[in-house]
Structure formats: structure tokens, C-alpha cells
Design a protein around this motif. Structure first.
Motif, PDB file in Angstrom:
ATOM      1  N   ARG A   1       8.094 -10.637 -18.169  1.00 57.48           N
ATOM      2  CA  ARG A   1       6.775 -10.567 -17.563  1.00 57.48           C
ATOM      3  C   ARG A   1       6.786  -9.500 -16.485  1.00 57.48           C
ATOM      4  NH1 ARG A   1       5.929 -15.639 -13.403  1.00 57.48           N
ATOM      5  NH2 ARG A   1       7.589 -15.066 -11.933  1.00 57.48           N
ATOM      6  N   PRO A   2       5.626  -8.999 -16.061  1.00 62.02           N
ATOM      7  CA  PRO A   2       5.619  -8.009 -14.979  1.00 62.02           C
ATOM      8  C   PRO A   2       6.319  -8.550 -13.751  1.00 62.02           C
ATOM      9  CG  PRO A   2       3.460  -8.158 -16.005  1.00 62.02           C
ATOM     10  CD  PRO A   2       4.275  -9.283 -16.581  1.00 62.02           C
ATOM     11  N   VAL A   3       7.141  -7.762 -13.159  1.00 59.96           N
ATOM     12  CA  VAL A   3       7.988  -8.192 -12.056  1.00 59.96           C
ATOM     13  C   VAL A   3       7.359  -7.803 -10.729  1.00 59.96           C
ATOM     14  CG1 VAL A   3      10.239  -7.927 -10.982  1.00 59.96           C
ATOM     15  CG2 VAL A   3      10.052  -8.063 -13.462  1.00 59.96           C
ATOM     16  N   ASP A   4       7.325  -8.720  -9.800  1.00 62.33           N
ATOM     17  CA  ASP A   4       6.850  -8.466  -8.443  1.00 62.33           C
ATOM     18  C   ASP A   4       8.039  -8.014  -7.595  1.00 62.33           C
ATOM     19  OD1 ASP A   4       5.718  -8.347  -6.006  1.00 62.33           O
ATOM     20  OD2 ASP A   4       5.379 -10.509  -5.792  1.00 62.33           O
ATOM     21  N   CYS A   5       8.031  -6.777  -7.136  1.00 61.02           N
ATOM     22  CA  CYS A   5       9.160  -6.234  -6.372  1.00 61.02           C
ATOM     23  C   CYS A   5       8.943  -6.364  -4.873  1.00 61.02           C
ATOM     24  CB  CYS A   5       9.395  -4.769  -6.734  1.00 61.02           C
ATOM     25  SG  CYS A   5       9.981  -4.552  -8.413  1.00 61.02           S
ATOM     26  N   GLY A   6       8.118  -7.229  -4.437  1.00 62.74           N
ATOM     27  CA  GLY A   6       7.903  -7.408  -3.012  1.00 62.74           C
ATOM     28  C   GLY A   6       9.152  -7.905  -2.311  1.00 62.74           C
ATOM     29  N   ILE A   7       9.257  -7.621  -1.032  1.00 65.89           N
ATOM     30  CA  ILE A   7      10.429  -7.993  -0.252  1.00 65.89           C
ATOM     31  C   ILE A   7       9.990  -8.730   1.001  1.00 65.89           C
ATOM     32  CG2 ILE A   7      11.864  -6.096  -1.094  1.00 65.89           C
ATOM     33  CD1 ILE A   7      11.184  -4.579   1.413  1.00 65.89           C
ATOM     34  N   THR A   8      10.961  -9.399   1.631  1.00 59.79           N
ATOM     35  CA  THR A   8      10.694 -10.144   2.860  1.00 59.79           C
ATOM     36  C   THR A   8      11.232  -9.387   4.064  1.00 59.79           C
ATOM     37  OG1 THR A   8      12.765 -11.361   2.704  1.00 59.79           O
ATOM     38  CG2 THR A   8      10.854 -12.304   1.575  1.00 59.79           C
ATOM     39  N   GLY A   9      10.846  -9.883   5.242  1.00 55.57           N
ATOM     40  CA  GLY A   9      11.302  -9.241   6.472  1.00 55.57           C
ATOM     41  C   GLY A   9      12.801  -9.301   6.639  1.00 55.57           C
TER      42      GLY A   9
ATOM     43  N   TYR B   1      17.756   8.174  13.761  1.00 55.51           N
ATOM     44  CA  TYR B   1      16.500   7.593  14.219  1.00 55.51           C
ATOM     45  C   TYR B   1      15.350   7.875  13.248  1.00 55.51           C
ATOM     46  CZ  TYR B   1      18.570   6.229  18.641  1.00 55.51           C
ATOM     47  OH  TYR B   1      19.343   5.631  19.595  1.00 55.51           O
ATOM     48  N   LEU B   2      15.393   9.003  12.568  1.00 54.28           N
ATOM     49  CA  LEU B   2      14.366   9.254  11.553  1.00 54.28           C
ATOM     50  C   LEU B   2      14.454   8.240  10.424  1.00 54.28           C
ATOM     51  CD1 LEU B   2      14.346  13.168  11.293  1.00 54.28           C
ATOM     52  CD2 LEU B   2      12.580  11.694  12.259  1.00 54.28           C
ATOM     53  N   ILE B   3      15.681   7.981   9.981  1.00 57.39           N
ATOM     54  CA  ILE B   3      15.860   6.976   8.927  1.00 57.39           C
ATOM     55  C   ILE B   3      15.452   5.600   9.437  1.00 57.39           C
ATOM     56  CG2 ILE B   3      17.599   5.822   7.494  1.00 57.39           C
ATOM     57  CD1 ILE B   3      19.103   8.485   7.400  1.00 57.39           C
ATOM     58  N   TYR B   4      15.807   5.320  10.688  1.00 58.37           N
ATOM     59  CA  TYR B   4      15.424   4.053  11.312  1.00 58.37           C
ATOM     60  C   TYR B   4      13.898   3.883  11.296  1.00 58.37           C
ATOM     61  CZ  TYR B   4      16.948   0.204  14.373  1.00 58.37           C
ATOM     62  OH  TYR B   4      17.269  -1.013  14.889  1.00 58.37           O
ATOM     63  N   THR B   5      13.185   4.941  11.730  1.00 58.90           N
ATOM     64  CA  THR B   5      11.719   4.887  11.784  1.00 58.90           C
ATOM     65  C   THR B   5      11.117   4.723  10.395  1.00 58.90           C
ATOM     66  OG1 THR B   5      11.757   6.323  13.746  1.00 58.90           O
ATOM     67  CG2 THR B   5       9.675   6.133  12.562  1.00 58.90           C
TER      68      THR B   5
ATOM     69  N   GLY C   1       9.489  -0.539   5.305  1.00 54.68           N
ATOM     70  CA  GLY C   1       9.893  -1.917   5.042  1.00 54.68           C
ATOM     71  C   GLY C   1       8.871  -2.929   5.511  1.00 54.68           C
ATOM     72  N   THR C   2       8.321  -2.713   6.717  1.00 55.12           N
ATOM     73  CA  THR C   2       7.319  -3.664   7.212  1.00 55.12           C
ATOM     74  C   THR C   2       6.059  -3.625   6.358  1.00 55.12           C
ATOM     75  OG1 THR C   2       6.631  -1.948   8.793  1.00 55.12           O
ATOM     76  CG2 THR C   2       8.155  -3.627   9.584  1.00 55.12           C
ATOM     77  N   THR C   3       5.706  -2.450   5.860  1.00 54.09           N
ATOM     78  CA  THR C   3       4.549  -2.356   4.965  1.00 54.09           C
ATOM     79  C   THR C   3       4.768  -3.156   3.689  1.00 54.09           C
ATOM     80  OG1 THR C   3       4.034  -0.160   5.834  1.00 54.09           O
ATOM     81  CG2 THR C   3       3.046  -0.766   3.729  1.00 54.09           C
ATOM     82  N   GLN C   4       5.988  -2.993   3.131  1.00 54.31           N
ATOM     83  CA  GLN C   4       6.308  -3.752   1.927  1.00 54.31           C
ATOM     84  C   GLN C   4       6.295  -5.253   2.188  1.00 54.31           C
ATOM     85  OE1 GLN C   4       7.071  -2.581  -1.340  1.00 54.31           O
ATOM     86  NE2 GLN C   4       6.097  -0.758  -0.476  1.00 54.31           N
TER      87      GLN C   4
ATOM     88  N   GLU D   1      15.065  -9.214   4.301  1.00 60.23           N
ATOM     89  CA  GLU D   1      15.672  -8.200   3.425  1.00 60.23           C
ATOM     90  C   GLU D   1      15.495  -6.796   4.003  1.00 60.23           C
ATOM     91  OE1 GLU D   1      15.099 -10.517  -0.827  1.00 60.23           O
ATOM     92  OE2 GLU D   1      13.543  -9.202  -0.055  1.00 60.23           O
ATOM     93  N   VAL D   2      14.371  -6.567   4.667  1.00 61.77           N
ATOM     94  CA  VAL D   2      14.170  -5.277   5.330  1.00 61.77           C
ATOM     95  C   VAL D   2      15.223  -5.074   6.407  1.00 61.77           C
ATOM     96  CG1 VAL D   2      12.608  -3.933   6.788  1.00 61.77           C
ATOM     97  CG2 VAL D   2      11.708  -5.199   4.843  1.00 61.77           C
ATOM     98  N   MET D   3      15.483  -6.089   7.227  1.00 58.19           N
ATOM     99  CA  MET D   3      16.460  -5.976   8.298  1.00 58.19           C
ATOM    100  C   MET D   3      17.877  -5.801   7.748  1.00 58.19           C
ATOM    101  SD  MET D   3      14.618  -5.914  10.905  1.00 58.19           S
ATOM    102  CE  MET D   3      15.963  -5.838  12.066  1.00 58.19           C
TER     103      MET D   3
END
Length: 254
Positions: free
Chosen positions: A120-128, A80-84, A90-93, A130-132
Motif C-alpha cells: 500500500r502507499p507508504v507514509d514516510c512521515g517522521i516524529t520529533g 551550523y549550516l547542516i544543523y540549521t 526535520g521540524t517541517t516533516q 527521529e529528527v533529533m
């Protein structure tokens, strides 16, 4: 932490099995010689000794179960700690990625993929999504690792049993009846006294259960001696020592 708790589980489980085995052997001996026990009014002594083995086995069994449940609880806590942490991070990202005005680039671009033929500089942003995927990948891995626990317990029990089996197989007995050394044959007219002098003895299979401690006994030649006592007091052990089926740990038999 789980590995340390598994070591304690293996230790306590082995001790519990040993106490259960001792209790069963003692009960079998008592029931076999129940008439002798009743004639000596030793029922209370036999009951207390049997209860002592059972109480120790119960205590070790409780400790084994406690360590197992503590390991399961720690695994659940980490789960649950890892889950939290995964949801919070992930949601912040994902939220940061939505607020950015530049176009979205897959996280694989973070590995140095060349885009449009130039760096070029790479944007490492992720989507919801990918978080799931990441979260449930971790969850499924943790669940399958948890499913290994019953198999590991079976392996631990097998290792505990193997220690006793291989210990018996590989033990080198101090008395080798297969060698070429022959003892002296005593004649019919041989007469000598038998003396047990400060004899200390315990069976090799139960080294912590001392049968004799500084035992002394003198038997004159030609005399008849009766050995009387409750089951487990050492009557048969004396005859085995005389026949040299076993050697004493300390003292001498003359």
C-alpha cells in the motif's frame, strides 16, 4: 575544501621548517667564526641574513596557522549550516506528520516493507524524536571527524620529514667513490697551474643557495694563495671542489 587547505598547510609548514633549519645552520656558522666576523666588521651582514631567514619562516608559519584556522572555520560553518537545515527540514516533516489523519508508519516502511501481507502507499512521515536522533548523529560524526585534525597534522609533518629523509637515502651521487675506476696518480715533480673557469656551484642539499656564480680564479704552480672572507663565502667550498668531493654545476676546474 579542507583537503585543499591541508595541502597548503603541508606546503607552508615544510617551507617554514626549511627556513628555520637554514637560520639555525647560519647562526651556528656565525657563532663558530665570530672572531672572523668581528674582524671583517660583517656583523650587520650576518644579522640581516639571519633576519631574512627568520622573517620568511615567520611568514610561512603564519600562513600555515591561517590555513588551519580557516579550515576549522569552514568546518564550523558547514556544521551550523547542516544543523540549521536539519532542524528546518526535520521540524517541517514532523509537523506535517502530526497534521495527517492516517496512522503513522515508521520510516523503515519507505524501504518497501510489506505491511499486513499487501502493498500500500507508504507514509514516510517522521516524529520529533527521529529528527533529533538524525541531527545528533550527524553532529557526532562531524565532531569525530574534526578530532582527526591533530592526527592529520602529525601525519603531514611526518610526510614532510620523510620527503627529505628518503630523498637523501635514494639520491644517486654523481661521484661514485665505490666504483672500480681509478684516477691517475700524480708524481712529486708534477707542476701545473690551477684555474677555476666560470665555475657555478651549489651544494646538493641546498640547490637554491648558489655558492659560486661564474667564479674565476687562477693559481700559478708553486705560489701561495690566501683565501679571506666571512663565514659562508665559499672558502671551504673551493678546497672541496679541488679534492673533487663535489662537482661544479657549470664551468671547469683545470
Amino acid at each position: 575544501v579542507v583537503g585543499v587547505l591541508s595541502c597548503f598547510m603541508r606546503k607552508y609548514s615544510g617551507q617554514a621548517l626549511g627556513e628555520f633549519s637554514s637560520a639555525g645552520s647560519f647562526a651556528s656558522e656565525i657563532l663558530t667564526g665570530i672572531k672572523t666576523i668581528a674582524s671583517l666588521r660583517a656583523e650587520g651582514w650576518a644579522s640581516e641574513r639571519y633576519a631574512g631567514h627568520v622573517e620568511k619562516a615567520q611568514r610561512y608559519s603564519v600562513l600555515t596557522i591561517f590555513c588551519g584556522k580557516l579550515a576549522s572555520g569552514l568546518m564550523g560553518l558547514l556544521f551550523y549550516l547542516i544543523y540549521t537545515f536539519a532542524f528546518a527540514f526535520g521540524t517541517t516533516q514532523a509537523a506535517d506528520n502530526i497534521d495527517k489523519s492516517n496512522e503513522y508508519i515508521s520510516p523503515f516502511a519507505c524501504w518497501g516493507i510489506t505491511l499486513s501481507g499487501y502493498q500500500r502507499p507508504v507514509d514516510c512521515g517522521i516524529t520529533g524524536s527521529e529528527v533529533m536522533v538524525c541531527i545528533y548523529g550527524v553532529i557526532l560524526c562531524a565532531q569525530f571527524f574534526a578530532l582527526m585534525n591533530p592526527g592529520l597534522n602529525a601525519i603531514n609533518l611526518g610526510r614532510i620529514a620523510a620527503v627529505e629523509v628518503f630523498g637523501t637515502i635514494e639520491r644517486a651521487p654523481p661521484i661514485d667513490g665505490c666504483n672500480d675506476n681509478k684516477g691517475e696518480k700524480l708524481g712529486k715533480d708534477f707542476q701545473e697551474n690551477i684555474e677555476f673557469k666560470n665555475v657555478v656551484f651549489a651544494y646538493p642539499s641546498r640547490p637554491n643557495d648558489i655558492i659560486f656564480t661564474n667564479f674565476n680564479l687562477s693559481i700559478e704552480a708553486g705560489s701561495a694563495v690566501a683565501l679571506v672572507g666571512p663565514s659562508g663565502s665559499g672558502k671551504s667550498s673551493l678546497s672541496r671542489l679541488l679534492l673533487r668531493l663535489y662537482d661544479p654545476i657549470g664551468g671547469h676546474i683545470l
